[in-house]
Design an enzyme around this catalytic site. Structure first.
Site, PDB file in Angstrom:
ATOM      1  N   SER A   1      -2.548   6.347  19.933  1.00 65.97           N
ATOM      2  CA  SER A   1      -1.970   7.263  19.294  1.00 65.97           C
ATOM      3  C   SER A   1      -1.028   7.053  17.979  1.00 65.97           C
ATOM      4  O   SER A   1      -1.037   7.885  17.108  1.00 65.97           O
ATOM      5  CB  SER A   1      -1.504   8.341  20.336  1.00 65.97           C
ATOM      6  OG  SER A   1      -0.133   7.985  20.706  1.00 65.97           O
ATOM      7  N   ASN A   2      -0.504   6.091  18.138  1.00 67.44           N
ATOM      8  CA  ASN A   2       0.606   5.582  17.069  1.00 67.44           C
ATOM      9  C   ASN A   2      -0.459   5.144  15.694  1.00 67.44           C
ATOM     10  O   ASN A   2      -0.085   5.540  14.559  1.00 67.44           O
ATOM     11  CB  ASN A   2       1.426   4.641  17.395  1.00 67.44           C
ATOM     12  CG  ASN A   2       2.818   5.343  18.021  1.00 67.44           C
ATOM     13  OD1 ASN A   2       3.620   6.047  17.383  1.00 67.44           O
ATOM     14  ND2 ASN A   2       2.975   5.265  19.140  1.00 67.44           N
TER      15      ASN A   2
ATOM     16  N   LEU B   1       1.067  -5.066  24.248  1.00 64.54           N
ATOM     17  CA  LEU B   1       1.906  -5.429  25.399  1.00 64.54           C
ATOM     18  C   LEU B   1       2.099  -6.967  25.673  1.00 64.54           C
ATOM     19  O   LEU B   1       2.696  -7.609  26.575  1.00 64.54           O
ATOM     20  CB  LEU B   1       1.243  -4.917  26.833  1.00 64.54           C
ATOM     21  CG  LEU B   1       1.119  -3.265  26.969  1.00 64.54           C
ATOM     22  CD1 LEU B   1       0.714  -2.747  28.047  1.00 64.54           C
ATOM     23  CD2 LEU B   1       3.023  -2.660  26.863  1.00 64.54           C
TER      24      LEU B   1
ATOM     25  N   LEU C   1       3.494 -10.897  23.969  1.00 70.09           N
ATOM     26  CA  LEU C   1       4.383 -11.325  23.044  1.00 70.09           C
ATOM     27  C   LEU C   1       3.720 -11.917  22.097  1.00 70.09           C
ATOM     28  O   LEU C   1       2.473 -12.411  22.306  1.00 70.09           O
ATOM     29  CB  LEU C   1       5.260 -12.597  23.940  1.00 70.09           C
ATOM     30  CG  LEU C   1       6.493 -12.766  23.514  1.00 70.09           C
ATOM     31  CD1 LEU C   1       7.403 -11.697  23.470  1.00 70.09           C
ATOM     32  CD2 LEU C   1       7.121 -14.027  24.263  1.00 70.09           C
TER      33      LEU C   1
ATOM     34  N   ASN D   1       7.816  -3.339  15.454  1.00 71.10           N
ATOM     35  CA  ASN D   1       7.376  -2.549  16.908  1.00 71.10           C
ATOM     36  C   ASN D   1       8.194  -1.113  16.927  1.00 71.10           C
ATOM     37  O   ASN D   1       9.165  -0.941  16.580  1.00 71.10           O
ATOM     38  CB  ASN D   1       7.731  -3.527  17.834  1.00 71.10           C
ATOM     39  CG  ASN D   1       7.281  -2.829  19.413  1.00 71.10           C
ATOM     40  OD1 ASN D   1       6.002  -2.451  19.704  1.00 71.10           O
ATOM     41  ND2 ASN D   1       8.373  -3.122  20.265  1.00 71.10           N
TER      42      ASN D   1
ATOM     43  N   HIS E   1       9.354   1.501  19.883  1.00 69.97           N
ATOM     44  CA  HIS E   1       9.512   1.500  21.424  1.00 69.97           C
ATOM     45  C   HIS E   1      10.183   2.867  21.801  1.00 69.97           C
ATOM     46  O   HIS E   1      11.038   3.348  21.133  1.00 69.97           O
ATOM     47  CB  HIS E   1      10.751   0.340  21.842  1.00 69.97           C
ATOM     48  CG  HIS E   1      11.379   0.202  23.374  1.00 69.97           C
ATOM     49  ND1 HIS E   1      10.298  -0.398  24.161  1.00 69.97           N
ATOM     50  CD2 HIS E   1      12.105   0.632  24.060  1.00 69.97           C
ATOM     51  CE1 HIS E   1      10.994  -0.338  25.153  1.00 69.97           C
ATOM     52  NE2 HIS E   1      11.861   0.315  25.368  1.00 69.97           N
TER      53      HIS E   1
ATOM     54  N   GLU F   1       7.703   9.468  17.801  1.00 80.41           N
ATOM     55  CA  GLU F   1       7.121   8.501  17.444  1.00 80.41           C
ATOM     56  C   GLU F   1       6.427   8.677  16.314  1.00 80.41           C
ATOM     57  O   GLU F   1       6.185   7.934  15.438  1.00 80.41           O
ATOM     58  CB  GLU F   1       6.529   7.630  18.708  1.00 80.41           C
ATOM     59  CG  GLU F   1       7.405   7.151  19.662  1.00 80.41           C
ATOM     60  CD  GLU F   1       6.679   6.409  20.788  1.00 80.41           C
ATOM     61  OE1 GLU F   1       5.690   5.551  20.460  1.00 80.41           O
ATOM     62  OE2 GLU F   1       6.864   6.484  21.949  1.00 80.41           O
TER      63      GLU F   1
HETATM   64  C1  GRF Z   1       4.126   4.199  22.708  1.00 82.44           C
HETATM   65  O1  GRF Z   1       4.900   4.947  23.593  1.00 82.44           O
HETATM   66  C2  GRF Z   1       5.004   2.728  21.945  1.00 82.44           C
HETATM   67  O2  GRF Z   1       6.420   3.522  21.937  1.00 82.44           O
HETATM   68  C3  GRF Z   1       5.025   2.001  22.926  1.00 82.44           C
HETATM   69  O3  GRF Z   1       3.615   1.891  23.585  1.00 82.44           O
HETATM   70  C4  GRF Z   1       2.987   3.215  23.310  1.00 82.44           C
HETATM   71  C5  GRF Z   1       1.721   3.202  22.636  1.00 82.44           C
HETATM   72  O4  GRF Z   1       1.244   4.460  22.565  1.00 82.44           O
HETATM   73  N1  GRF Z   1       5.181   0.609  22.442  1.00 82.44           N
HETATM   74  P1  GRF Z   1      -0.255   4.601  21.781  1.00 82.44           P
HETATM   75  O5  GRF Z   1      -1.102   3.754  22.396  1.00 82.44           O
HETATM   76  O6  GRF Z   1      -0.022   4.568  20.473  1.00 82.44           O
HETATM   77  O7  GRF Z   1      -0.659   6.017  22.014  1.00 82.44           O
END
Ligand code: GRF
Length: 233
Positions: free
Chosen positions: A14-15, A87, A89, A104, A106, A176
């Site tokens: 979604s990001n 997820l 490194l 990144n 978070h 986000e």
């Molecule tokens: C988000 O909450 C981001 O902060 C974290 O992982 C999630 C990713 O969500 N790092 P998406 O795949 O972008 O919906």
């Protein structure tokens, strides 16, 4: 010339979608474009979103997410690496070669509620278990340790007394989607710089670092623009 971005994601993306939508809305004014999406999970929704747009979508096996990652990024002429729910490194040769150009997001206010194992719903469970009153989203530069690199921008989200991990996750995710694309655009424009002393500089910012606790998305978007120097105060 727009800067070439790679997005690394493990999940739904979604990001990634928020970034694509934001850059679309900027049109010719945008400073960046997504040229590569890669994932350690072959079934990740982020890969489908990329394919639907004709963006190179690459599943990463163990070799490709290890020593193969840097050559892959270089083959695609990548200038900035955007982690969006990735997820794994990132190998040290990538964080070194792309110092100041890997970021990144978070879903908490780092350095609280971060580090190995702190991802997804676990973050929000921990926030609630500790009774924190404020959480939020953090965008930071990436180094070779999870969630440690210098912080670029944060946005707060008040915790409500009736929140569940899921309702909190939802409100943080909304933030986000506002924050991350703007930071990436500012980075591509050269507004956000990682200095040699590892401090973050935002020389163009009108009101550097200032934020308001505001539930209104449009107002938050404008304030983030000012914080990043994308818009004059
Ligand atoms: C988000 O909450 C981001 O902060 C974290 O992982 C999630 C990713 O969500 N790092 P998406 O795949 O972008 O919906």
């Amino acid at each position: 010339m727009t800067k070439r971005l790679a997005v690394l994601a493990s999940g739904g993306g979604s990001n990634l979608q928020a970034l694509l939508d934001y850059l679309d809305a900027l049109g010719d004014a945008r400073a960046a474009s997504v040229e590569l999406v890669a994932s350690d999970r072959a079934t990740a929704g982020a890969l489908d979103r990329a394919r639907a747009r004709g963006i190179a979508a690459v599943p990463l096996d163990a070799a490709k997410r290890g020593e193969g990652l840097l050559p892959l990024l270089q083959q695609h002429g990548v200038e900035f690496v955007i982690l969006a729910g990735y997820l794994r490194l990132v190998p040290r040769d990538v964080t070194t070669a792309y110092r100041g150009r890997v970021v990144n997001i978070h879903p908490a206010l780092l350095p609280a509620f971060g580090g190995p194992g702190m991802y997804g719903v676990r973050v929000h469970q921990a926030v609630l278990a500790h009774g924190a009153r404020i959480t939020g989203a953090t965008v930071h530069f990436v180094d070779e340790v999870y969630d440690r690199g210098p912080i670029i921008a944060q946005w707060p989200v008040p915790v409500r007394s009736d929140d569940t991990p899921e309702t909190l996750a939802h409100r943080v995710l909304e933030v986000e989607h506002l924050l991350y694309p703007r930071v990436i655009e500012a980075l591509a424009r050269g507004h956000v710089i990682l200095r040699d002393d590892n401090r973050v500089a935002v020389p163009e910012a009108g009101v550097c670092g200032q934020f308001a606790l505001d539930d209104d998305a449009a107002a938050a978007g404008s304030a983030i623009d000012r914080m990043l120097g994308l818009r004059r105060p």
